[in-house]
Write a protein that holds these residues in place. Structure first.
Motif, PDB file in Angstrom:
ATOM      1  N   GLN A  51       3.477   9.835 -73.582  1.00 38.35           N
ATOM      2  CA  GLN A  51       2.085   9.622 -73.951  1.00 38.35           C
ATOM      3  C   GLN A  51       1.574   8.246 -73.540  1.00 38.35           C
ATOM      4  O   GLN A  51       0.367   8.002 -73.521  1.00 38.35           O
ATOM      5  N   GLY A  52       2.462   7.352 -73.167  1.00 36.40           N
ATOM      6  CA  GLY A  52       2.042   6.041 -72.685  1.00 36.40           C
ATOM      7  C   GLY A  52       1.487   6.057 -71.275  1.00 36.40           C
ATOM      8  O   GLY A  52       0.919   5.051 -70.823  1.00 36.40           O
ATOM      9  N   THR A  63      -0.105  -5.018 -60.825  1.00 39.28           N
ATOM     10  CA  THR A  63       0.133  -5.084 -59.381  1.00 39.28           C
ATOM     11  C   THR A  63       0.896  -3.870 -58.877  1.00 39.28           C
ATOM     12  O   THR A  63       0.900  -3.582 -57.683  1.00 39.28           O
ATOM     13  N   ARG A  64       1.564  -3.158 -59.783  1.00 41.63           N
ATOM     14  CA  ARG A  64       2.274  -1.930 -59.462  1.00 41.63           C
ATOM     15  C   ARG A  64       2.494  -1.182 -60.771  1.00 41.63           C
ATOM     16  O   ARG A  64       2.428  -1.762 -61.853  1.00 41.63           O
ATOM     17  N   ALA A  65       2.746   0.129 -60.658  1.00 41.18           N
ATOM     18  CA  ALA A  65       2.849   0.940 -61.869  1.00 41.18           C
ATOM     19  C   ALA A  65       3.844   2.072 -61.662  1.00 41.18           C
ATOM     20  O   ALA A  65       4.139   2.476 -60.531  1.00 41.18           O
ATOM     21  N   ALA A  66       4.347   2.569 -62.777  1.00 42.32           N
ATOM     22  CA  ALA A  66       5.209   3.750 -62.773  1.00 42.32           C
ATOM     23  C   ALA A  66       4.849   4.609 -63.974  1.00 42.32           C
ATOM     24  O   ALA A  66       4.456   4.102 -65.026  1.00 42.32           O
ATOM     25  N   VAL A  67       4.969   5.904 -63.796  1.00 42.93           N
ATOM     26  CA  VAL A  67       4.817   6.882 -64.871  1.00 42.93           C
ATOM     27  C   VAL A  67       6.122   7.652 -64.939  1.00 42.93           C
ATOM     28  O   VAL A  67       6.609   8.154 -63.919  1.00 42.93           O
ATOM     29  N   VAL A  68       6.705   7.724 -66.127  1.00 42.43           N
ATOM     30  CA  VAL A  68       7.993   8.386 -66.300  1.00 42.43           C
ATOM     31  C   VAL A  68       7.834   9.500 -67.330  1.00 42.43           C
ATOM     32  O   VAL A  68       7.479   9.235 -68.478  1.00 42.43           O
ATOM     33  N   ALA A  69       8.081  10.745 -66.909  1.00 36.14           N
ATOM     34  CA  ALA A  69       7.921  11.909 -67.790  1.00 36.14           C
ATOM     35  C   ALA A  69       6.580  11.841 -68.507  1.00 36.14           C
ATOM     36  O   ALA A  69       6.479  12.107 -69.698  1.00 36.14           O
ATOM     37  N   ASP A  80      -0.189  14.127 -68.511  1.00 39.23           N
ATOM     38  CA  ASP A  80      -1.194  14.112 -67.456  1.00 39.23           C
ATOM     39  C   ASP A  80      -2.565  14.091 -68.110  1.00 39.23           C
ATOM     40  O   ASP A  80      -2.666  14.035 -69.348  1.00 39.23           O
ATOM     41  N   GLU A  81      -3.623  14.149 -67.322  1.00 40.66           N
ATOM     42  CA  GLU A  81      -4.954  14.315 -67.905  1.00 40.66           C
ATOM     43  C   GLU A  81      -5.094  15.791 -68.274  1.00 40.66           C
ATOM     44  O   GLU A  81      -5.669  16.592 -67.531  1.00 40.66           O
ATOM     45  N   LEU A  82      -4.574  16.128 -69.434  1.00 44.70           N
ATOM     46  CA  LEU A  82      -4.456  17.528 -69.829  1.00 44.70           C
ATOM     47  C   LEU A  82      -5.811  18.211 -69.973  1.00 44.70           C
ATOM     48  O   LEU A  82      -5.896  19.442 -69.871  1.00 44.70           O
ATOM     49  N   ALA A  83      -6.873  17.434 -70.189  1.00 42.96           N
ATOM     50  CA  ALA A  83      -8.209  18.002 -70.308  1.00 42.96           C
ATOM     51  C   ALA A  83      -8.872  18.230 -68.947  1.00 42.96           C
ATOM     52  O   ALA A  83      -9.984  18.746 -68.884  1.00 42.96           O
ATOM     53  N   HIS A  84      -8.201  17.868 -67.866  1.00 37.08           N
ATOM     54  CA  HIS A  84      -8.758  18.065 -66.526  1.00 37.08           C
ATOM     55  C   HIS A  84      -8.826  19.563 -66.223  1.00 37.08           C
ATOM     56  O   HIS A  84      -7.918  20.322 -66.583  1.00 37.08           O
ATOM     57  N   PRO A  85      -9.902  20.008 -65.553  1.00 38.04           N
ATOM     58  CA  PRO A  85     -10.029  21.447 -65.247  1.00 38.04           C
ATOM     59  C   PRO A  85      -8.844  22.034 -64.488  1.00 38.04           C
ATOM     60  O   PRO A  85      -8.589  23.243 -64.578  1.00 38.04           O
ATOM     61  N   GLY A 100      11.653  14.818 -64.504  1.00 33.56           N
ATOM     62  CA  GLY A 100      12.899  15.567 -64.464  1.00 33.56           C
ATOM     63  C   GLY A 100      12.606  17.056 -64.445  1.00 33.56           C
ATOM     64  O   GLY A 100      11.803  17.548 -65.246  1.00 33.56           O
ATOM     65  N   ALA A 101      13.238  17.769 -63.535  1.00 37.36           N
ATOM     66  CA  ALA A 101      12.975  19.209 -63.403  1.00 37.36           C
ATOM     67  C   ALA A 101      13.380  19.982 -64.651  1.00 37.36           C
ATOM     68  O   ALA A 101      12.911  21.107 -64.867  1.00 37.36           O
ATOM     69  N   ARG A 102      14.224  19.398 -65.497  1.00 34.81           N
ATOM     70  CA  ARG A 102      14.668  20.083 -66.714  1.00 34.81           C
ATOM     71  C   ARG A 102      13.884  19.658 -67.956  1.00 34.81           C
ATOM     72  O   ARG A 102      14.280  19.957 -69.082  1.00 34.81           O
ATOM     73  N   ASP A 103      12.767  18.993 -67.738  1.00 31.38           N
ATOM     74  CA  ASP A 103      11.911  18.566 -68.845  1.00 31.38           C
ATOM     75  C   ASP A 103      11.181  19.790 -69.403  1.00 31.38           C
ATOM     76  O   ASP A 103      10.472  20.482 -68.677  1.00 31.38           O
ATOM     77  N   THR A 104      11.328  20.059 -70.695  1.00 24.30           N
ATOM     78  CA  THR A 104      10.698  21.228 -71.312  1.00 24.30           C
ATOM     79  C   THR A 104       9.531  20.858 -72.219  1.00 24.30           C
ATOM     80  O   THR A 104       8.971  21.735 -72.887  1.00 24.30           O
ATOM     81  N   SER A 105       9.141  19.593 -72.250  1.00 33.83           N
ATOM     82  CA  SER A 105       8.052  19.182 -73.135  1.00 33.83           C
ATOM     83  C   SER A 105       6.729  19.789 -72.691  1.00 33.83           C
ATOM     84  O   SER A 105       6.336  19.692 -71.523  1.00 33.83           O
ATOM     85  N   ALA A 106       6.008  20.380 -73.630  1.00 32.05           N
ATOM     86  CA  ALA A 106       4.722  21.003 -73.331  1.00 32.05           C
ATOM     87  C   ALA A 106       3.602  19.986 -73.186  1.00 32.05           C
ATOM     88  O   ALA A 106       2.506  20.345 -72.724  1.00 32.05           O
ATOM     89  N   VAL A 107       3.822  18.742 -73.592  1.00 37.65           N
ATOM     90  CA  VAL A 107       2.761  17.745 -73.512  1.00 37.65           C
ATOM     91  C   VAL A 107       2.957  16.753 -72.369  1.00 37.65           C
ATOM     92  O   VAL A 107       2.159  15.833 -72.201  1.00 37.65           O
ATOM     93  N   HIS A 108       4.005  16.937 -71.576  1.00 33.21           N
ATOM     94  CA  HIS A 108       4.132  16.171 -70.348  1.00 33.21           C
ATOM     95  C   HIS A 108       3.353  16.896 -69.252  1.00 33.21           C
ATOM     96  O   HIS A 108       2.700  17.896 -69.504  1.00 33.21           O
ATOM     97  N   SER A 109       3.381  16.387 -68.054  1.00 29.09           N
ATOM     98  CA  SER A 109       2.586  16.992 -66.984  1.00 29.09           C
ATOM     99  C   SER A 109       2.989  18.451 -66.757  1.00 29.09           C
ATOM    100  O   SER A 109       4.168  18.747 -66.544  1.00 29.09           O
ATOM    101  N   PRO A 110       2.021  19.377 -66.786  1.00 32.91           N
ATOM    102  CA  PRO A 110       2.358  20.795 -66.597  1.00 32.91           C
ATOM    103  C   PRO A 110       2.992  21.106 -65.249  1.00 32.91           C
ATOM    104  O   PRO A 110       3.745  22.072 -65.127  1.00 32.91           O
ATOM    105  N   ASP A 111       2.680  20.306 -64.224  1.00 38.73           N
ATOM    106  CA  ASP A 111       3.245  20.564 -62.890  1.00 38.73           C
ATOM    107  C   ASP A 111       4.116  19.403 -62.410  1.00 38.73           C
ATOM    108  O   ASP A 111       4.264  19.192 -61.210  1.00 38.73           O
ATOM    109  N   LEU A 112       4.698  18.678 -63.380  1.00 41.21           N
ATOM    110  CA  LEU A 112       5.606  17.565 -63.063  1.00 41.21           C
ATOM    111  C   LEU A 112       4.967  16.563 -62.110  1.00 41.21           C
ATOM    112  O   LEU A 112       5.599  16.048 -61.182  1.00 41.21           O
TER     113      LEU A 112
END
Length: 290
Positions: free
Chosen positions: A104-105, A119-125, A128-133, A237-249
């Protein structure tokens, strides 16, 4: 995976009088990396305790307003968070700040990148913008209901999240949403103690901070990811089962951020911040503006 207590703890007083609580690991003169923590956790939960020193990284966590040791800021926004980070960086002497958003961060870290603070960024697991169309037809039903509730009545949704519960309820939810890969990480005794302490600290002021975070994470982002110019690494991670992480990894997010580089690890789950800490941090240090 190596969980250690922070080397340094403190607070920064902002111009409006609010305090932000922070924690640090690694050398004080190291390259600063700010971790935007996951849902309902606090400055106490870091990562890469065995690698930040050798890599020369000054890892910093900051409690978001209303969580842990940070004063509340009712009605706060993602853009407001970015400005809080700008002021904290100035007060703490953090040049060339890198940001990393876990779970969620993620939108909090990307808000900093969009504002030109990082100056640089990373997103880990990351969520996403879940409200995006783009995700209207791919969200799990319970997540879709939360997104729709935030869209229809943000104040009502925030009140609902406020009544969800506390640290114990969130701990149970994390385990319920996790597959075997991640559950084995979270329930390792040392990790479980650190994770649950961080959750307890996050709820020390009550549930308001968690509720506001969740509304911000479930709503539309106030910034355009296409405007981000800092290099961004997306890790899933391809084995991530969380429903609130990015739906398409992170596939859609990678297309929306011009500077994004996407990594999908076939044998990892959502806990890869801790299982692959060195790889994530090395890549973050190596990225330069295109």
């Amino acid at each position: 995976m190596h969980i250690v207590d922070p080397a340094r703890l403190g607070q920064v007083r902002l111009p409006d009088g609010r305090a932000l609580g922070w924690a640090e690991w690694g050398p004080e003169d190291g390259a600063p990396v700010l971790l935007c923590s996951g849902a309902a956790t606090s400055r106490w939960l870091g990562f890469g305790g065995d690698v930040v020193g050798p890599l020369g990284i000054r890892l910093i966590t900051v409690d978001r307003p209303g969580l842990g040791a940070s004063d509340p800021a009712p009605g706060r926004t993602l853009d407001g968070w970015a400005q809080d980070v700008r002021r904290l960086a100035a007060a703490r002497g953090l040049p060339s700040l890198a940001v990393l958003g876990y779970s969620q961060g993620a939108p909090f870290a990307l808000a900093c990148a969009a504002a030109g603070i990082a100056t640089r960024a990373a997103v880990v697991a990351g969520t996403d913008e879940l409200a995006h169309p783009a995700f209207r037809d791919t969200l799990a039903p319970e997540v879709r209901r939360m997104v729709e509730a935030v869209e229809a009545d943000p104040a009502g949704a925030e009140a609902f999240f406020r009544g969800f519960g506390g640290a114990e309820a969130l701990w149970d939810l994390v385990l319920a949403m996790s597959g075997d890969e991640d559950r084995s990480v979270y329930t390792e005794p040392g990790f479980a103690r650190a994770y649950r302490r961080a959750m307890a600290e996050a709820f020390a002021q009550g549930p308001d901070g968690y509720a506001r975070d969740t509304v911000l994470a479930m709503g539309r982002w106030p910034f355009d990811p296409a405007a981000i110019t800092a290099p961004v690494d997306l890790w899933y991670g391809a084995r991530d089962t969380s429903a609130v992480h990015s739906p398409d990894l992170g596939a859609t997010l990678a297309r929306r951020i011009p500077t994004a580089r996407r990594h999908v690890l076939p044998d990892a789950g959502g806990a890869l911040l801790w299982t692959h800490a060195e790889a994530v941090l090395r890549a973050l240090l190596e990225r330069t503006r295109p």
